[in-house]
Design a protein around this motif. Structure first.
Motif, PDB file in Angstrom:
ATOM      1  N   UNK A  42      48.120  44.228  55.437  1.00 21.72           N
ATOM      2  CA  UNK A  42      48.424  43.063  54.562  1.00 21.72           C
ATOM      3  C   UNK A  42      47.091  42.761  53.619  1.00 21.72           C
ATOM      4  N   UNK A  43      46.059  42.548  54.419  1.00 18.26           N
ATOM      5  CA  UNK A  43      44.662  42.262  53.658  1.00 18.26           C
ATOM      6  C   UNK A  43      44.201  43.211  52.403  1.00 18.26           C
ATOM      7  N   UNK A  44      44.671  44.605  52.491  1.00 19.39           N
ATOM      8  CA  UNK A  44      44.566  45.622  51.485  1.00 19.39           C
ATOM      9  C   UNK A  44      45.133  45.182  50.320  1.00 19.39           C
ATOM     10  N   UNK A  45      46.438  44.822  50.411  1.00 18.56           N
ATOM     11  CA  UNK A  45      47.346  44.269  49.336  1.00 18.56           C
ATOM     12  C   UNK A  45      46.594  42.940  48.684  1.00 18.56           C
ATOM     13  N   UNK A  87      43.933  41.815  48.755  1.00 18.93           N
ATOM     14  CA  UNK A  87      42.681  42.240  48.185  1.00 18.93           C
ATOM     15  C   UNK A  87      42.870  42.688  46.734  1.00 18.93           C
ATOM     16  N   UNK A  88      43.894  43.614  46.706  1.00 16.09           N
ATOM     17  CA  UNK A  88      44.285  43.951  45.285  1.00 16.09           C
ATOM     18  C   UNK A  88      44.530  42.962  44.398  1.00 16.09           C
ATOM     19  N   UNK A  89      45.424  42.134  45.070  1.00 15.44           N
ATOM     20  CA  UNK A  89      46.206  40.881  44.157  1.00 15.44           C
ATOM     21  C   UNK A  89      44.853  40.149  43.627  1.00 15.44           C
ATOM     22  N   UNK A 120      41.722  41.008  43.153  1.00 21.77           N
ATOM     23  CA  UNK A 120      40.772  41.758  42.527  1.00 21.77           C
ATOM     24  C   UNK A 120      41.373  41.524  41.101  1.00 21.77           C
ATOM     25  N   UNK A 121      42.758  42.134  40.735  1.00 27.31           N
ATOM     26  CA  UNK A 121      43.346  41.836  39.728  1.00 27.31           C
ATOM     27  C   UNK A 121      43.269  40.597  39.115  1.00 27.31           C
ATOM     28  N   UNK A 122      43.653  39.538  40.109  1.00 20.21           N
ATOM     29  CA  UNK A 122      43.510  38.192  39.413  1.00 20.21           C
ATOM     30  C   UNK A 122      41.892  37.874  38.758  1.00 20.21           C
ATOM     31  N   UNK A 123      40.926  38.484  39.637  1.00 23.06           N
ATOM     32  CA  UNK A 123      39.686  37.992  39.258  1.00 23.06           C
ATOM     33  C   UNK A 123      39.412  38.804  37.810  1.00 23.06           C
ATOM     34  N   UNK A 124      39.871  40.069  37.787  1.00 20.01           N
ATOM     35  CA  UNK A 124      39.677  40.783  36.398  1.00 20.01           C
ATOM     36  C   UNK A 124      40.417  40.077  35.261  1.00 20.01           C
ATOM     37  N   UNK A 125      41.437  39.543  35.389  1.00 21.93           N
ATOM     38  CA  UNK A 125      42.278  38.716  34.305  1.00 21.93           C
ATOM     39  C   UNK A 125      41.395  37.643  34.021  1.00 21.93           C
ATOM     40  N   UNK A 126      41.039  36.932  35.065  1.00 22.38           N
ATOM     41  CA  UNK A 126      40.202  35.627  34.769  1.00 22.38           C
ATOM     42  C   UNK A 126      38.876  35.928  33.829  1.00 22.38           C
ATOM     43  N   UNK A 174      45.381  33.179  53.913  1.00 24.96           N
ATOM     44  CA  UNK A 174      45.084  33.315  52.581  1.00 24.96           C
ATOM     45  C   UNK A 174      44.355  32.390  51.531  1.00 24.96           C
ATOM     46  N   UNK A 175      44.205  31.145  52.073  1.00 28.55           N
ATOM     47  CA  UNK A 175      43.350  30.227  51.355  1.00 28.55           C
ATOM     48  C   UNK A 175      41.809  30.743  51.505  1.00 28.55           C
ATOM     49  N   UNK A 176      41.643  30.842  52.919  1.00 29.36           N
ATOM     50  CA  UNK A 176      40.210  31.252  53.195  1.00 29.36           C
ATOM     51  C   UNK A 176      39.810  32.631  52.562  1.00 29.36           C
ATOM     52  N   UNK A 177      40.635  33.599  52.505  1.00 25.20           N
ATOM     53  CA  UNK A 177      40.431  34.732  51.994  1.00 25.20           C
ATOM     54  C   UNK A 177      40.217  34.552  50.526  1.00 25.20           C
ATOM     55  N   UNK A 178      40.935  33.582  49.675  1.00 28.05           N
ATOM     56  CA  UNK A 178      40.781  33.661  48.347  1.00 28.05           C
ATOM     57  C   UNK A 178      39.412  33.044  47.844  1.00 28.05           C
ATOM     58  N   UNK A 179      39.146  31.803  48.780  1.00 28.35           N
ATOM     59  CA  UNK A 179      37.833  31.373  48.529  1.00 28.35           C
ATOM     60  C   UNK A 179      36.557  32.241  48.736  1.00 28.35           C
ATOM     61  N   UNK A 180      36.701  32.860  49.896  1.00 27.12           N
ATOM     62  CA  UNK A 180      35.644  33.769  50.030  1.00 27.12           C
ATOM     63  C   UNK A 180      35.612  34.950  49.019  1.00 27.12           C
ATOM     64  N   UNK A 181      36.779  35.331  48.435  1.00 28.40           N
ATOM     65  CA  UNK A 181      36.829  36.575  47.348  1.00 28.40           C
ATOM     66  C   UNK A 181      36.428  36.029  46.151  1.00 28.40           C
ATOM     67  N   UNK A 182      36.825  35.021  45.708  1.00 30.86           N
ATOM     68  CA  UNK A 182      36.677  34.393  44.348  1.00 30.86           C
ATOM     69  C   UNK A 182      35.509  33.422  44.136  1.00 30.86           C
TER      70      UNK A 182
END
Ligand SMILES: Nc1ncnc2c1ncn2[C@@H]1O[C@H](COP(=O)(O)OP(=O)(O)OP(=O)(O)O)[C@@H](O)[C@H]1O
Ligand SMILES: [Mg+2]
Length: 407
Positions: free
Chosen positions: A289-292, A294-296, A298-304, A329-337
């Motif tokens: 799940x995390x791999x997918x 992360x991909x979402x 990553x694509x979001x960060x690229x677009x932004x 997902x909220x924790x993942x997103x804040x640490x990734x973005x």
């Protein structure tokens, strides 16, 4: 009023009406979406049947036929861009009229080649009066030139045709087709967030819709063709099971942070035939799940980053859509973005009636559509200018939203 959100995993109809300062939800109808891939209609007949099921299920509960229906569209047939236009007011300058602002907005359309595309929205972002930027309403000011920046959302003609045709086949008369992220934003973002800069990220079944707001208006939008169904698919392959079983595992045991799962925690997963049970490390399922996820992101960060708006998100990111319900997902997103992230769902204070059901990120788009339908109906004259088939004044929607909330 009626609202139909045509998602890739579900079609959701809401029937409601204005009730004091809130919207009373009278009926909800859900049907499994079929005939849609990555937001694109590939089978009109199937979509029409699903639309009918959803619509009549809502009707049965509400026992009221909506006089107006708003429909939400997204997918890879919808594109957007930013434009600039201007009108000249004469050498000596003169007072800007309402008509001048409309002409300026209209002029932006001529700056883009709209071959085989239909405009859904032409949203003003800001006016520039001579050299003065950032003006929301220039009427009454004196200037020699009025410029405007707009955000244009357009759908491919055949794409829109198939969308509307599905509704026609279902016997549902659509008053307005609205870009889904615009509706979700209305339902979940606060005026302050939209002012200081925020990205609304609606992670649904087949797509992730992104909309950036800054200075009170939409600056960027994009549909990324990956969503929760891809996670389910990955799990089905990785765990050697059916899509239904993979969905069950995702919803019940899924987590976007696999390292949060204890090493020795195991879950039971049925095999393809649905008979034999296999024991699987829960951490392993969550790694998939995390791999997918992360991909979402990553694509979001690229677009932004590519849009240039990634630096203007003081309000952070708001996650909505069904996949936003994924644990962690909220924790993942804040640490990734590396920006503040919150979960966005239709505020229960804005609704009466079937509130418990709609206070869920899966219903953000449908709630926003209904909100828009109610807003435009209660102030028909001005808000009928919402989409570019006529004229566009999105900030009226925002102002009236505030106005109605304190009425
Ligand atoms: N608790 C949960 N945990 C993880 N995923 C969930 C959960 N609940 C729902 N989902 C996922 O949310 C997705 C559906 O979300 P949503 O209803 O917002 O999609 P949609 O609007 O039909 O699709 P789209 O917006 O992409 O066209 C499905 O993939 C579903 O598996
Ligand atoms: Mg959706």
């Amino acid at each position: 009023m009626g609202a139909v959100d045509v998602g890739t995993s579900k079609i959701c109809t809401l029937i409601g009406r204005k009730h004091g300062t809130t919207i009373e939800i009278l009926g909800i109808g859900l049907s499994g979406s079929s005939g849609i891939r990555k937001g694109r209609i590939i089978d009109i007949g199937k979509v029409a049947r699903a639309l009918r099921d959803s619509f009549f299920a809502a009707l049965e509960v509400a026992q009221v036929l909506p006089n107006v229906v708003y429909a939400g569209i997204a997918g890879d047939g919808v594109t957007s861009c930013n434009l600039e236009g201007e009108v000249f007011l004469g050498k000596g300058g003169r007072e800007i009229t309402e008509k001048d602002t409309e002409n300026a907005i209209e002029s932006t359309k001529t700056k883009v080649d709209l071959k085989s595309q239909r405009i859904l929205h032409l949203l003003p972002q800001e006016f520039i009066v001579d050299e003065q930027k950032g003006i929301a309403d220039p009427v009454g000011m004196v200037a020699t030139q009025l410029r405007v920046r707009t955000h244009l959302v357009a759908a491919q003609e055949n794409y829109l045709h198939n969308f509307v045709k599905s509704f026609q086949q279902a016997g549902i008369d659509v008053a307005r087709v609205v870009f889904q992220p615009l509706a979700s934003a209305l339902a979940v973002l606060s005026p302050t967030e939209k002012e200081i800069g925020v990205a609304l990220v609606d992670i649904g079944g087949g797509t992730t819709d992104v909309a950036v707001f800054y200075g009170g208006s939409m600056r960027f939008s994009k549909v990324i063709p990956v969503g929760g169904e891809h996670i389910t698919h990955d799990l089905a392959v990785g765990l050697r099971t059916s899509l239904d079983e993979a969905e069950r595992v995702k919803v019940n045991y899924g987590c976007a942070f696999s390292r949060h799962i204890p090493e020795d925690e195991v879950i039971e997963v049925r095999d393809h035939g649905g008979n034999a049970l296999q024991t699987v490390r829960r951490g392993y399922a969550c790694e998939i799940i995390e791999a997918r996820i992360r991909e979402i992101f990553k694509l979001l960060a690229q677009e932004l980053r590519a849009s240039g708006w990634g630096r203007f998100l003081r309000g952070g990111v708001v996650l909505t859509g069904g996949t936003a319900l994924l644990d962690g997902i909220v924790e993942f997103a804040s640490s990734f973005l590396k920006v503040p992230v919150r979960l966005g769902y239709p505020e229960s204070t804005g609704y009466t009636g079937m509130v418990q059901t709609v206070a869920n990120p899966m219903f953000s788009t449908a709630c926003g559509l209904l909100q828009l339908a109610v807003l435009e109906a209660t102030s028909k004259k001005r808000l009928s200018l919402f989409d570019s088939f006529q004229r566009t004044r999105l900030w009226f929607v925002e102002r009236l939203k505030d106005y109605f909330m304190i009425e």
